[in-house]
Design an enzyme around this catalytic site. Sequence first.
Site, PDB file in Angstrom:
ATOM      1  N   CYS A   1      37.439  51.644  49.608  1.00  0.00           N
ATOM      2  CA  CYS A   1      36.984  51.929  48.238  1.00  0.00           C
ATOM      3  C   CYS A   1      36.125  50.795  47.709  1.00  0.00           C
ATOM      4  CB  CYS A   1      38.128  52.250  47.289  1.00  0.00           C
ATOM      5  SG  CYS A   1      39.650  51.462  47.691  1.00  0.00           S
TER       6      CYS A   1
ATOM      7  N   GLU B   1      44.436  53.885  41.273  1.00  0.00           N
ATOM      8  CA  GLU B   1      43.313  53.125  41.828  1.00  0.00           C
ATOM      9  C   GLU B   1      42.412  54.131  42.476  1.00  0.00           C
ATOM     10  OE1 GLU B   1      43.398  49.827  44.669  1.00  0.00           O
ATOM     11  OE2 GLU B   1      45.443  49.609  43.926  1.00  0.00           O
TER      12      GLU B   1
END
Length: 1001
Positions: free
Chosen positions: A794, A760
Amino acid sequence: MTSDPAPFPPFSAPYAPDDRAIAAHLLKAAGVSAEQDTRIDRTARRLIDAIRASDDRLGGVEDMLREFALSTKEGLALMVLAEALLRVPDARTADQFIEDKLGEGDFVHHETKSSAFLVNASAWALGMSARVIQPGETPQGTIGRLAKRLGAPAVRAATRQAMRLMGSHFVLGETIEAALARAHSTGGPRYSFDMLGEGARTAHDATRYFNSYASAIAAIGGAADHRALPDRPGISVKLSALHPRFEATSHGRVMAELVPLLIELARQAKAYDLNFTVDAEEADRLELSLDVIAAALGDASLKGWDGFGLAIQTYQKRASEVIDHVDNRARALKRRLMVRLVKGAYWDTEIKRAQERGLDGYPVFTRKAMTDLNYIACAQKLLALRPRIFPQFATHNALTVATVLELAGGEDGFEFQRLHGMGDALYAQLAEDRPRLAYRTYAPVGSHRDLLAYLVRRLLENGANSSFVALAADDAVPVATLLRRPADIIGTADGAEHPNIPLPRDLFLPQRKDSRGIEFGERTALGALVSAVAKETVPAADSAASATPERVNTTVAAARQGFLAWSATPAEARAIALEKAAELLEGRKAHFIAFLQREGGKTLDDALSEVREAADFCRYYAAQGRKLFDAGEAMPGPTGESNVLRLRGRGVFAAISPWNFPLAIFLGQVTAALMAGNSVVAKPAEQTPLIAAEAVRLLHEAGIPMAALHLLQGDGAIGAALTAHADIAGVVFTGSTEVARSINRTLAAKDGPIVPLIAETGGINAMIADATALPEQVADDVVTSAFRSAGQRCSALRLLFVQDDVADRMIEMIAGAARELKVGDPSDPATHIGPVIDSEAKERLEAHIARMKKQARVHLAGIAPDGNYVAPHIFELADASELTEEVFGPILHVVRYPADRLDRVLRSIEATGYGLTLGIHSRIDDSVEAIIDAVWIGNIYVNRNMIGAVVGVQPFGGHGLSGTGPKAGGPHYLSRFATEQTVTINTAAAGGNAALMSGEE
Ligand SMILES: Cc1cc2nc3c(=O)[nH]c(=O)nc-3n(C[C@H](O)[C@H](O)[C@H](O)COP(=O)(O)OP(=O)(O)OC[C@H]3O[C@@H](n4cnc5c(N)ncnc54)[C@H](O)[C@@H]3O)c2cc1C
């Protein structure tokens, strides 16, 4: 400012107590005599008859609801149209929007049942528009044909006109002068004026609202005659309009800044002897509101004035305690107060917030009859407090009115209240039957643009299935149904809760419990948490020693040993250990919050959310794991054979996690790998080793064997050595795209089995806001998405695309709202933005800011305190391509786009190569769908903020440069950590197929 010196305890009552206990109490007290009951019936029936006979009255909202009920597609389309149309400045977007909404309903075949002028006008305008815009046609084609036949401006004008008519129905005037003139012309006895608008987001908004209240008071006072209170006009004020951060965590600031403003307005109202009422807002602001009100009320300059008042909502379980509190205050000050009793306007919002916050209960009732029952109990209480309290009963419900009248036992010492545009027939009948009875009309004042949010509240209220006005408007509903007493509907205390609204923490049952949250608007809960966190000691970060390369070898070897036993442990036992971990986490939240704040720089809100997310991961993967890793799945096949597919662990998983979610992502990775039957070597970020060590300790305590879970502290070199190790069977990584690439190369270079990498990574995340979006909502969501957690998520918003027709106003509001954020010590609950992770990060961000200051237009350049703090910045770029990398901090980039170049916006987003999160703010469903279809982005959020993905609700992870998938916290995650195995057994091998042979014919 002189204040009352007497110390007065702040308001305190359980925030969300058990409904049944309250119901038991209310039901016991609810009885009236048979004669009273008969009189209530008679009065209510007469009022209902009057409402139902009012078919040909001019412009009643009841008529409109009969035409376009909210339960119809037309009603919903109308509501959305009403909410947004008037604020859309450009013709193209307006036309697209109209086409979109009218396409959803069947206005053409809508028979006009009522002769009301308003309904006719709306039906005419919408019917006409619908006839020329056929559903399914492209806006371009439609507009082209339209222009030929009628001209788009004609359709737009007609629809806008219909919306304006609706608006003017609910709003007394666009200016206070116009409203006063209209009020005088109607000859209505009492008014309370309300200056429309959303809550303030910026200091400028707050000043504007203050000025508008102040000049309204002067105008109302100037126009008032010589009658005495309570027979005087009034004004209603919203505290959220007077302060840009009217929230419990900003308590100190609100008290210092807002109280003097409220006193100033109250003094002006006192000078004209007006009724000055503070509106009731959301439940989490109740305690703060009461503190502000108490502080203002105690000001010596307001002595001797009986006009100060406040609204109390009876859908709130604390209503009765609020009345006690207010009465005590009035006694202590030897003052009379006015109290408006309402049921409450934000019920849907309250339910959602409590669910999102994972509270133990709701602050409001979940059954309407409980609200009604409480209303009557509170009415009784207020009536008994006369004359110290002057009750003002605000309702359009005939049964409620009739009951209050009966309980009042006369017509003196109180008044009723209604909203302008509602309850016309009911109150006309009351005035006819009881000319001495006083009632006041709450009259919103404001421009059409400002009325939108108010209008939606009213449409919702009137259209809701449970609402009295909607039911009264529906001739199919028998009068007897409208006369059913709330106590009869509830029956017993067990009937107090709505059967279809689960408690917030039961939302995901039977799969799992939701993690427990805290409402910061509850002073005792917030105070207890803050002091518990303050008591925790956190060791110095250098107490976590870094591993050596040799340690990597011995640790992996130990984990390999541990794998055999752990993978043979039944899935149920693994799941139980994870659930135990979730319980321990929640039980020790103060401990973990302290670590997250001191090592990770997290604000209280962020730290609490992170502990909740970590607990959610544990419970979610436990639930998923039980399903996936038990006995396996029987596959279909020929007789005499059994075929079972099952999942098993792969071996030793390396889990490499980042510093920005040092608890949640760390535990998410580790628990998923463990649940899948792997042993784990976890390597946390070198910036946050202590939190990781605490988390590992907790998992061991919860029952994960030491041999199955190992911790390796260290920097990137240790991580590289770990991933390069021959015995690593899989890697799960969250961090930068560059590091993910380098891990990928390391894994590819290894001989032996090819191992999976679950990565990720980051994103240059965008949000698109068009002209139909509500600026206040966009401002809230942009500020949260771009600046919360100091932009170190993020998912955070980096690139905002705003339609140029509304860009100036939106950017100004966003910058104004960002300016109000407090940057500083994260242990202070009032802080919105804590430090960035370290001085290196700060330097990188400052370098970017310096570059942007030269090449971009600066909309906001905040000032940060000393330390590793970076204040919010907003830069406008000429083109999105100027942002070439993910900037991991509180820096927002804005790009304007013309309405007809949405395609270019989508291309810019695609060109980043990332695909993690996207926000869309638009009321045009077609545009939203078109954007969703066009982009390859993992998490898309429409008309809300774009951060804070919830485990099992918004599984998280992206495409392209943003990661490999599968999504964390989603149903496909665990299987990626496992291998598949099929076991086929020939059950007929020993002596033939007995099962087949013994089957019955
Ligand atoms: C003059 C005036 C001033 C007002 N000022 C305020 C204010 O300051 N703050 C504010 O919040 N509202 C205010 N309101 C709005 C008011 O709360 C609503 O108009 C009112 O709730 C509608 O009540 P009713 O008796 O007319 O209708 P009813 O149809 O009898 O009641 C509807 C109400 O029941 C409640 N309800 C609906 N479903 C449920 C459920 N499932 N469980 C529990 N309760 C439910 C909700 O409160 C809903 O609004 C004001 C209204 C008036 C008339």
